[in-house]
Design a protein around this motif. Structure first.
Motif, short mmCIF file in Angstrom:
data_model
loop_
_atom_site.label_atom_id
_atom_site.label_comp_id
_atom_site.label_asym_id
_atom_site.label_seq_id
_atom_site.Cartn_x
_atom_site.Cartn_y
_atom_site.Cartn_z
N LEU A 42 0.83 -1.21 0.00
CA LEU A 42 0.00 0.00 0.00
C LEU A 42 0.87 1.26 0.00
O LEU A 42 0.52 2.27 -0.61
CB LEU A 42 -0.93 0.01 1.22
CG LEU A 42 -1.80 1.26 1.41
CD1 LEU A 42 -2.74 1.44 0.23
CD2 LEU A 42 -2.57 1.20 2.72
N GLN A 88 3.66 1.68 -1.47
CA GLN A 88 4.12 1.93 -2.83
C GLN A 88 3.09 2.73 -3.61
O GLN A 88 3.42 3.68 -4.33
CB GLN A 88 4.42 0.61 -3.54
CG GLN A 88 5.59 -0.15 -2.93
CD GLN A 88 5.71 -1.56 -3.48
OE1 GLN A 88 4.77 -2.34 -3.42
NE2 GLN A 88 6.88 -1.88 -4.01
N THR A 89 1.82 2.37 -3.46
CA THR A 89 0.73 3.06 -4.14
C THR A 89 0.62 4.50 -3.65
O THR A 89 0.43 5.43 -4.45
CB THR A 89 -0.61 2.32 -3.91
OG1 THR A 89 -0.47 0.98 -4.33
CG2 THR A 89 -1.74 2.99 -4.66
N GLU A 144 3.42 6.65 -5.01
CA GLU A 144 3.17 6.92 -6.43
C GLU A 144 2.19 8.10 -6.58
O GLU A 144 2.42 9.01 -7.38
CB GLU A 144 2.59 5.67 -7.10
CG GLU A 144 3.04 5.52 -8.53
CD GLU A 144 2.69 4.13 -9.07
OE1 GLU A 144 2.77 3.99 -10.29
OE2 GLU A 144 2.34 3.23 -8.29
N ARG A 145 1.14 8.10 -5.78
CA ARG A 145 0.15 9.18 -5.86
C ARG A 145 0.72 10.50 -5.37
O ARG A 145 0.44 11.56 -5.93
CB ARG A 145 -1.09 8.80 -5.04
CG ARG A 145 -1.92 7.70 -5.69
CD ARG A 145 -3.10 7.31 -4.82
NE ARG A 145 -3.85 6.21 -5.40
CZ ARG A 145 -4.70 5.46 -4.73
NH1 ARG A 145 -4.93 5.71 -3.45
NH2 ARG A 145 -5.37 4.47 -5.32
N TYR A 197 10.61 1.72 -6.58
CA TYR A 197 9.47 1.50 -5.68
C TYR A 197 9.58 0.16 -4.94
O TYR A 197 8.87 -0.05 -3.96
CB TYR A 197 8.16 1.56 -6.46
CG TYR A 197 7.82 2.94 -6.96
CD1 TYR A 197 6.99 3.79 -6.23
CD2 TYR A 197 8.33 3.42 -8.16
CE1 TYR A 197 6.67 5.07 -6.68
CE2 TYR A 197 8.03 4.71 -8.62
CZ TYR A 197 7.20 5.52 -7.87
OH TYR A 197 6.90 6.79 -8.32
#
Length: 200
Positions: free
Chosen positions: A129, A131-132, A135-136, A153
């Motif tokens: 989570l 990593q996500t 990214e955002r 990542y």
């Protein structure tokens, strides 16, 4: 017997912010002592140390810096609209300040012990989570990271440092994350902090 870590003397720049390894920091330079610092680093190709201010301010009398900081290397210059010199720096190795002295012009110099780079660690599945989220955050707040390779990542150290610098954390919290030497421990701490930022 453990190998002794290398130590060097560097000019120190106490700031109200934490620079993480690999991070980018833009600075506005106007005090004579820091213009001298930039000239010295440019002439010799050397780095200076960025430390979080524990007591004092960024201008005026020398501030008391945190004992652990990050080397900053100048990567670019620009002339700002306000007529001041702007520099872009990149974070390098972390260090521990062993002793400091203040020059007659107020510039702080420190004898510092360099820390070794963290060993590369794969991001475990339980931190996917994060990593996500990184990214955002990069899409909206960290454009200079948009072209980072996907493999970054998967690196626990890189992921933790990016999340620590992009989340709106207090300086003391960022400093604690900087001083951690286990990238998985840092990810776990960041995971525990995240609920604070979730919308009700």
């Amino acid at each position: 017997m453990a190998a002794q870590l290398p130590f060097i003397e560097v000019p120190l720049f106490p700031l109200n912010t934490v620079l993480f390894p690999g991070g980018q920091l833009q600075l506005r330079i106007f005090e004579p002592r820091y213009l001298d610092l930039v000239r010295e680093c440019t002439r010799t190709g050397s780095a200076f140390g960025v430390c979080l201010i524990l007591d004092g301010s960024e201008v005026g009398m020398p501030a008391r810096p945190a004992a652990v900081g990050t080397l900053a290397r100048i990567t670019d210059f620009n002339n700002r609209e306000d007529g001041l010199l702007g520099i872009v720096t990149k974070g390098g190795e972390r260090f521990r300040v062993l002793r400091t002295r203040v020059r007659s012009d107020g510039l702080l110099r420190g004898e510092v012990e360099l820390w070794p780079d963290e060993a590369a660690e794969q991001v475990p599945v339980e931190f996917a989570l994060l990593q996500t989220i990184v990214e955002r955050l990069i899409e909206t707040m960290g454009p200079h990271w948009r072209h980072a390779p996907r493999s970054s990542y998967d690196d626990a150290g890189w992921l933790g440092f990016r999340l620590a610098e992009l989340l709106p954390l207090a300086g003391e919290e960022q400093q604690q994350l900087l001083e951690m030497t286990d990238p998985l421990q840092r990810l776990a701490a960041l995971r525990d902090i995240l609920p604070r930022f979730q919308k009700a």
